[in-house]
Write a protein that holds these residues in place. Structure first.
Motif, mmCIF file in Angstrom:
data_model
loop_
_atom_site.group_PDB
_atom_site.id
_atom_site.type_symbol
_atom_site.label_atom_id
_atom_site.label_comp_id
_atom_site.label_asym_id
_atom_site.label_seq_id
_atom_site.Cartn_x
_atom_site.Cartn_y
_atom_site.Cartn_z
ATOM 1 N N UNK A 59 -62.450 -126.367 38.641
ATOM 2 C CA UNK A 59 -61.379 -126.791 39.546
ATOM 3 C C UNK A 59 -61.350 -128.312 39.661
ATOM 4 N N UNK A 60 -62.515 -128.907 39.859
ATOM 5 C CA UNK A 60 -62.596 -130.357 40.028
ATOM 6 C C UNK A 60 -62.372 -131.088 38.697
ATOM 7 N N UNK A 61 -62.824 -130.492 37.602
ATOM 8 C CA UNK A 61 -62.572 -131.091 36.289
ATOM 9 C C UNK A 61 -61.087 -131.152 35.985
ATOM 10 N N UNK A 62 -60.366 -130.069 36.303
ATOM 11 C CA UNK A 62 -58.913 -130.037 36.096
ATOM 12 C C UNK A 62 -58.210 -131.036 37.011
ATOM 13 N N UNK A 80 -62.314 -120.370 30.813
ATOM 14 C CA UNK A 80 -62.281 -119.281 29.834
ATOM 15 C C UNK A 80 -62.921 -119.717 28.517
ATOM 16 N N UNK A 81 -62.650 -120.967 28.146
ATOM 17 C CA UNK A 81 -63.251 -121.501 26.917
ATOM 18 C C UNK A 81 -64.776 -121.545 27.048
ATOM 19 N N UNK A 82 -65.246 -122.082 28.181
ATOM 20 C CA UNK A 82 -66.691 -122.158 28.382
ATOM 21 C C UNK A 82 -67.323 -120.777 28.533
ATOM 22 N N UNK A 83 -66.582 -119.819 29.088
ATOM 23 C CA UNK A 83 -67.120 -118.464 29.224
ATOM 24 C C UNK A 83 -67.492 -117.896 27.856
ATOM 25 N N UNK A 84 -66.690 -118.247 26.851
ATOM 26 C CA UNK A 84 -66.961 -117.779 25.491
ATOM 27 C C UNK A 84 -68.064 -118.613 24.851
ATOM 28 N N UNK A 101 -63.053 -131.579 28.123
ATOM 29 C CA UNK A 101 -62.045 -130.869 27.337
ATOM 30 C C UNK A 101 -60.670 -131.547 27.407
ATOM 31 N N UNK A 102 -60.584 -132.636 28.133
ATOM 32 C CA UNK A 102 -59.299 -133.332 28.311
ATOM 33 C C UNK A 102 -58.543 -133.550 27.003
ATOM 34 N N UNK A 140 -52.324 -122.579 22.248
ATOM 35 C CA UNK A 140 -52.747 -122.180 20.910
ATOM 36 C C UNK A 140 -53.190 -123.400 20.094
ATOM 37 N N UNK A 141 -52.574 -124.545 20.344
ATOM 38 C CA UNK A 141 -52.997 -125.783 19.680
ATOM 39 C C UNK A 141 -54.384 -126.202 20.178
ATOM 40 N N UNK A 142 -54.607 -126.061 21.489
ATOM 41 C CA UNK A 142 -55.916 -126.363 22.065
ATOM 42 C C UNK A 142 -57.011 -125.535 21.389
ATOM 43 N N UNK A 143 -56.750 -124.240 21.263
ATOM 44 C CA UNK A 143 -57.752 -123.345 20.675
ATOM 45 C C UNK A 143 -57.997 -123.661 19.205
#
Length: 328
Positions: A59-62, A80-84, A101-102, A140-143
């Motif tokens: 939350x704070x990172x965003x 979600x990315x970090x969860x994986x 991740x910015x 999708x570009x991020x991923x």
């Protein structure tokens, strides 16, 4: 001996045996649902932090990203990315990690702003300057960038996507699902919030603004009271929210729609597709070619509208289709 007597008593009373059998089946089903199915579904679809602090990292990172760029990044996407990547081990997480991740979510562009100034003698001179403009990347570009940089594997993209299918809120470390059918309190006219999954078509406004107040299809018009086809979907947006082109294309209209659309932008794309953006407050660009994700307007409440929102429509060869088919 006791077991034998119990079996014989059941055979003498088949109805009692059937009741006991059904109760046993129900208890077993409840056990499977509570202790196997539900935890598995949570693990698949929800980033499972063990405390509020672990959710707050994201939350704070965003928030930090938004403060620097003015672009809202959905914290749930980052988590979600970090969860994986971390396999839900968020003890390795931090606000700094979330903020890192910015560049995967935000694209920076340096543009030249042409400007002519006049000095004290009345002489004109070039006082153009450069500034940095920020753009939100399609998810999708991020991923794909994360795959290219070997943070995730190609077969893990779906694992990340699974974890952003539902919008969640977290209070005191407890997860609550938000959105879903008929959660806008409007007699089933809206479909509440969902998490847009962009593919060939980008989301037409900010990714965190996902409340569909009126979907595509037949409805009773809120102003005329006449039942007619709603030729797009309404996204509940605050005034002056950014509106983006969903695909590359050419603007064919940026002006007033007298049939009720108010300030409207129409973009022609390839293969007979047209997208429409209505009830806008102002225009950012009025003509020429546009790229997917390019800022084209600000949302508003013009024309036949009962409140601030963006009407987003898609047509194929002149026939309206449900825009939601491009996001689920």
């Amino acid at each position: 001996m006791l077991k034998l007597k119990l079996i014989l008593s059941m055979l003498d009373n088949p109805e009692k045996f059937l009741k006991i059998f059904l109760i046993a089946i129900a208890v077993l089903a409840l056990f499977i649902n509570l202790f196997i199915v539900t935890p598995t579904m949570f693990w698949k679809h929800v980033p499972m932090g063990k405390s509020q602090a672990e959710y707050d990292y994201y939350l704070k990172g965003a928030e930090q990203i938004q403060e620097e760029t003015g672009i809202a990044v959905n914290w749930q996407y980052i988590m979600a990315i970090d969860a994986v990547i971390l396999d839900h081990n968020f003890r390795k997480a931090s606000q700094e990690r979330a903020y890192s991740y910015k560049p995967y979510f935000i694209r920076e562009e340096i543009i030249t702003v042409e400007k002519t100034c006049t000095n004290d003698k009345g002489e004109e001179y070039d006082c153009s300057y450069t500034e940095t403009v920020y753009h939100l990347r399609p998810f999708d570009e991020t991923l794909q960038m994360l795959v290219d940089d070997r943070h995730i594997k190609p077969d893990q993209i779906q694992d990340v996507m699974d974890k952003v299918q539902y919008v969640i809120e977290v209070t005191d470390g407890k997860v609550k699902f938000v959105g879903g059918p008929d959660e806008d309190g409007e007699s089933g006219d809206g479909i509440g919030e969902f998490q847009p999954v962009t593919g060939t078509m980008g989301w037409p406004t900010e990714n965190h603004i996902t409340r569909i107040t009126s979907p595509f299809g037949w409805r009773t018009h809120p102003i005329t009271g006449v039942k007619k086809l709603h030729r797009g979907m309404d996204i509940g947006t605050p005034m002056n929210t950014n509106v983006y082109a969903a695909l590359d294309g050419e603007i064919t209209k940026a002006g007033w729609d007298s049939s009720g659309g108010g300030n409207t932008v129409i973009i022609r794309h390839a293969d007979g597709m047209v997208t429409k953006y209505m009830h806008l407050n102002s225009f950012v660009i009025r003509s020429g070619s546009v790229k997917a994700g390019q800022l084209i307007a600000k949302s508003g409440n013009t024309g036949g509208s009962t409140g601030p929102h963006l009407h987003f429509g898609v047509e194929i060869n002149g026939e309206p289709v449900d825009p939601m088919m491009y996001y689920r």
